[in-house]
Each structure stands twice: as structure tokens, then as C-alpha cells.
Design a protein around this motif. Structure first.
Motif, mmCIF file in Angstrom:
data_model
loop_
_atom_site.group_PDB
_atom_site.id
_atom_site.type_symbol
_atom_site.label_atom_id
_atom_site.label_comp_id
_atom_site.label_asym_id
_atom_site.label_seq_id
_atom_site.Cartn_x
_atom_site.Cartn_y
_atom_site.Cartn_z
ATOM 1 N N VAL A 159 0.853 -1.181 0.000
ATOM 2 C CA VAL A 159 0.000 0.000 0.000
ATOM 3 C C VAL A 159 0.891 1.233 0.000
ATOM 4 C CG1 VAL A 159 -0.237 -0.007 2.525
ATOM 5 C CG2 VAL A 159 -1.894 1.214 1.133
ATOM 6 N N VAL A 160 0.550 2.205 -0.829
ATOM 7 C CA VAL A 160 1.313 3.449 -0.954
ATOM 8 C C VAL A 160 0.502 4.571 -0.310
ATOM 9 C CG1 VAL A 160 2.429 5.052 -2.529
ATOM 10 C CG2 VAL A 160 2.317 2.616 -3.110
ATOM 11 N N VAL A 161 1.120 5.311 0.607
ATOM 12 C CA VAL A 161 0.423 6.395 1.307
ATOM 13 C C VAL A 161 1.248 7.668 1.231
ATOM 14 C CG1 VAL A 161 -0.638 4.737 2.895
ATOM 15 C CG2 VAL A 161 1.463 5.923 3.565
ATOM 16 N N THR A 162 0.593 8.791 1.445
ATOM 17 C CA THR A 162 1.276 10.071 1.546
ATOM 18 C C THR A 162 1.515 10.376 3.013
ATOM 19 O OG1 THR A 162 0.178 10.839 -0.464
ATOM 20 C CG2 THR A 162 1.168 12.512 0.940
ATOM 21 N N GLY A 163 2.764 10.644 3.361
ATOM 22 C CA GLY A 163 3.134 10.771 4.766
ATOM 23 C C GLY A 163 2.465 11.910 5.498
ATOM 24 N N ASP A 164 2.182 13.037 4.816
ATOM 25 C CA ASP A 164 1.599 14.192 5.497
ATOM 26 C C ASP A 164 0.079 14.247 5.371
ATOM 27 O OD1 ASP A 164 1.371 14.781 2.846
ATOM 28 O OD2 ASP A 164 2.544 16.638 2.902
ATOM 29 N N ASP A 165 -0.528 13.165 4.933
ATOM 30 C CA ASP A 165 -1.977 13.100 4.793
ATOM 31 C C ASP A 165 -2.557 12.292 5.949
ATOM 32 O OD1 ASP A 165 -4.467 13.292 2.855
ATOM 33 O OD2 ASP A 165 -4.359 11.204 3.528
ATOM 34 N N LEU A 166 -3.585 12.835 6.606
ATOM 35 C CA LEU A 166 -4.155 12.172 7.781
ATOM 36 C C LEU A 166 -4.715 10.801 7.429
ATOM 37 C CD1 LEU A 166 -4.929 12.234 10.750
ATOM 38 C CD2 LEU A 166 -7.039 13.438 10.132
ATOM 39 N N PHE A 167 -5.431 10.698 6.297
ATOM 40 C CA PHE A 167 -5.975 9.406 5.887
ATOM 41 C C PHE A 167 -4.849 8.419 5.610
ATOM 42 C CE2 PHE A 167 -7.568 6.718 2.279
ATOM 43 C CZ PHE A 167 -8.388 5.917 3.036
ATOM 44 N N GLY A 168 -3.787 8.903 4.935
ATOM 45 C CA GLY A 168 -2.645 8.046 4.655
ATOM 46 C C GLY A 168 -1.995 7.532 5.925
ATOM 47 N N GLN A 169 -1.934 8.386 6.937
ATOM 48 C CA GLN A 169 -1.342 7.976 8.210
ATOM 49 C C GLN A 169 -2.176 6.891 8.883
ATOM 50 O OE1 GLN A 169 -0.896 11.576 10.480
ATOM 51 N NE2 GLN A 169 0.532 12.494 9.019
ATOM 52 N N ARG A 170 -3.486 7.011 8.790
ATOM 53 C CA ARG A 170 -4.363 5.989 9.384
ATOM 54 C C ARG A 170 -4.229 4.664 8.641
ATOM 55 N NH1 ARG A 170 -9.902 9.618 10.171
ATOM 56 N NH2 ARG A 170 -9.169 10.849 11.962
ATOM 57 N N VAL A 171 -4.153 4.744 7.310
ATOM 58 C CA VAL A 171 -3.985 3.518 6.525
ATOM 59 C C VAL A 171 -2.652 2.864 6.845
ATOM 60 C CG1 VAL A 171 -3.694 2.608 4.182
ATOM 61 C CG2 VAL A 171 -5.513 4.253 4.668
ATOM 62 N N ARG A 172 -1.604 3.668 7.011
ATOM 63 C CA ARG A 172 -0.284 3.118 7.333
ATOM 64 C C ARG A 172 -0.323 2.376 8.671
ATOM 65 N NH1 ARG A 172 4.632 7.225 7.347
ATOM 66 N NH2 ARG A 172 3.317 8.168 8.970
ATOM 67 N N ALA A 173 -1.014 2.924 9.650
ATOM 68 C CA ALA A 173 -1.122 2.259 10.953
ATOM 69 C C ALA A 173 -1.897 0.949 10.834
ATOM 70 C CB ALA A 173 -1.804 3.194 11.951
ATOM 71 N N TYR A 174 -2.974 0.972 10.052
ATOM 72 C CA TYR A 174 -3.763 -0.243 9.864
ATOM 73 C C TYR A 174 -2.947 -1.297 9.120
ATOM 74 C CZ TYR A 174 -7.493 -3.346 8.239
ATOM 75 O OH TYR A 174 -8.257 -4.448 7.969
ATOM 76 N N ALA A 175 -2.220 -0.871 8.075
ATOM 77 C CA ALA A 175 -1.414 -1.814 7.294
ATOM 78 C C ALA A 175 -0.336 -2.459 8.162
ATOM 79 C CB ALA A 175 -0.788 -1.099 6.100
ATOM 80 N N ALA A 176 0.261 -1.659 9.060
ATOM 81 C CA ALA A 176 1.281 -2.215 9.959
ATOM 82 C C ALA A 176 0.679 -3.293 10.852
ATOM 83 C CB ALA A 176 1.891 -1.098 10.805
#
Length: 314
Positions: A45-62
Motif C-alpha cells: 500500500v502506498v500512502v502520503t506521509g503528510d496526509d491524515l488518511f494516509g497515516q491511518r492507513v499506514r497504521a492499519y497496514a502495519a
């Protein structure tokens, strides 16, 4: 090899760049699909680091052990230690990043799913082998499509009927991957009979499959084909196997069905867990989680006899 890349919190321009980079993976014999994040399992999954939604997805993916590539605005390089890459990095660095992510993802997949990968096998054959002697449910993936193989209830499930139809079209192709199913399908999923799904695939792709070793198996459960009245030939074959016939030549001769089709139907039986190894005493129907699957010596066998599917000459 086929991989599924999802993106979350990225703009349209960045998504175009990601699709271009994923296309360059073909040079490494890797086919990829890039789609919006929808909360399901994927290879990266590719996310944008400074985007709030991206940060939530990154936490879920982890949490789900899904590898993440994070897009930053700090520089135009790729850092393999943190799996971060600058949004303006050249395409070759994006390709390098995907390759690094995939290498890590393969290790994670092996750690959490000790089942066979079907990368080099025909889909139906890969499913048959992945499901062999498994009691639990399985998540099967190909070209970004996910199909839940629910042995416990005798169903397959996908997010939409279109996904299920596309999965059927891929059952004659390689590239399937499998993981243990660690959750129930979504409430809005489209369901279909596991028996019908696999048997139709066997009929469709029988000519591509090796000869089924019917002598090594016996019928453990009667096929549930109540919603497919056109599937008479599989019932005839099931009745013969139930009576102890263990030769493809014999089955083909008694039914008048082409031997490759007989073999394909039997592969469909095996993928649906209807056949069990000859030496095994138990059947799937006897397991508490599989009460919906009927043993062959029951009312369905009597109905088959009533409508002429069991002939005395057999």
C-alpha cells in the motif's frame, strides 16, 4: 508473478506516476495492478506521509503486516530503511522501491501463510493442492481479485459478482496466491456454491489439467448442485466413484463423457473438497464446521437414483 498495489491519500498526478512505475515492473517479470485502498489485503500500500488518511492507513497496514511505501516531500530519493520515497523521485527509484517492498512482502507472506503459492500452476490445480487436507477457510488472490474459499459452509465469496466472474476466468491461468482467511467475508459480499464454482471450472479447463489420479481418492461428500440443474454429468461421475469405480477409462466409458472432461470434473471435486484420500477414514461431512456438506449416502443419492443417475449396469 502478479502483485496488487493499493494507494491511499495520494493525488491524481502521483497515482499516474505510480501506475507508470508499476508498468515498468514488467521488465522484472512482474505484473501489477494499482487500485485505490479499500481495506482488504494486498501486496503493498502506498500512502502520503503528510496526509491524515494516509497515516491511518499506514497504521492499519502495519497491524495487518502489509508492506507500506510512504511518499514524502522532503527529498527525491528512496530510503529502504524506512520505505520512504520523495514524490518527485525518478521512476527508476519507484521501481526499486516496489522491488524492495515485494521482497519484504514475500517473506511476510511465507511467515503468516504456510500454504503453497500457485505462481507456476494452473489456478484450479493450485487451489486443489492448496486446499488439500485443510479444514480452515482460505483467501485466494489473483490480479488484485480476492476470493474467500469457505470450506466450512461450502461457499465462495467475493466483493462483487464481477470479481467472482473474473476469478472464474483466471482459474485456467497461473499467478494465484493463497493465505489463511483471518476474517469473515464482508456483509455485502456475493456468495456462490463452492461445489458449482469448482466443478464448472473443472469442466471448462479439464483439457489443460493433468489426468486426475482417481484411484487414490474416494467420494467423501455428495456434490451440492441443487441450483445448477444442468450439471448432470458430475452427478453421474459422483455416483460411479461412490460405487468404487477408480479408473478414468472406466468412468469415461460408462458415461460417454470425454476422458479429459471426466478428469476435469474430478479436479473440480477435489478443489471443492468432495474427494478425500482413499486411506483416510473421516469425511468432511463428519466435521462440526462442515455440517452443511452432505455425505453421499443420503437423500441426494436417493434422488439421483430416482431420476436415473444410478443405473444397475453401473
Amino acid at each position: 508473478m502478479n502483485i496488487d498495489i493499493r494507494v491511499a491519500g495520494t493525488g491524481e498526478d502521483l497515482q499516474k506516476r505510480l501506475r507508470l512505475a508499476s508498468g515498468l515492473l514488467l521488465a522484472h517479470k512482474i505484473r501489477s495492478t494499482v487500485r485505490d485502498w479499500d481495506g482488504t489485503l494486498c501486496d503493498c500500500v502506498v500512502v502520503t506521509g503528510d496526509d491524515l488518511f494516509g497515516q491511518r492507513v499506514r497504521a492499519y497496514a502495519a497491524l495487518k503486516q502489509i508492506p507500506v511505501l510512504t511518499i514524502t516531500r522532503a527529498n527525491d530519493t528512496f530510503d529502504p530503511a524506512t520505505n520512504t520515497i520523495g514524490d518527485g523521485a525518478p521512476l527508476n527509484l519507484y521501481v526499486r522501491a516496489f522491488l524492495a517492498i515485494l521482497q519484504a512482502g514475500d517473506a511476510l507472506s511465507r511467515a503468516r501463510a504456510p500454504v503453497a503459492s500457485g505462481e507456476d500452476r494452473i489456478g484450479l490445480l493450485a487451489l486443489s493442492r492448496a486446499l488439500a487436507d485443510r479444514e480452515g477457510d482460505l483467501l485466494a488472490m489473483v490480479d488484485g481479485i480476492e476470493v474467500h474459499i469457505l470450506q466450512s459452509s461450502g461457499h465462495v465469496a467475493a466483493r462483487s459478482q464481477q470479481d467472482l466472474e473474473q476469478a472464474k476466468d483466471q482459474l485456467g491461468s497461473p499467478g494465484w496466491q493463497f493465505r489463511d482467511s483471518n476474517g469473515k467475508p464482508c456483509d455485502s459480499c456475493y456468495f456462490e456454491s463452492l461445489d458449482i464454482f469448482m466443478i464448472r471450472a473443472g469442466i471448462r479447463y479439464g483439457g489443460m489439467l493433468p489426468a486426475f489420479p482417481v484411484a487414490e481418492y474416494r467420494l467423501g461428500c455428495w456434490p451440492d448442485l441443487g441450483t445448477a440443474p444442468d450439471l448432470v454429468d458430475p452427478l453421474r461421475i459422483a455416483s460411479l466413484v461412490a460405487k468404487g469405480h477408480r479408473s478414468l477409462d472406466e468412468l469415461a466409458g460408462l458415461t460417454g463423457i470425454d476422458q479429459s472432461q471426466v478428469s476435469g470434473i474430478l479436479w473440480g471435486f477435489r478443489a471443492a473438497s468432495l474427494l478425500v484420500p482413499e486411506g483416510r477414514r473421516d469425511t468432511l461431512a463428519s466435521r462440526p464446521e462442515s455440517k452443511a456438506r452432505m455425505p453421499y449416502a443420503n437423500v441426494f443419492q436417493k434422488l439421483a437414483s430416482r431420476f436415473g443417475l444410478f443405473q444397475k449396469s453401473w
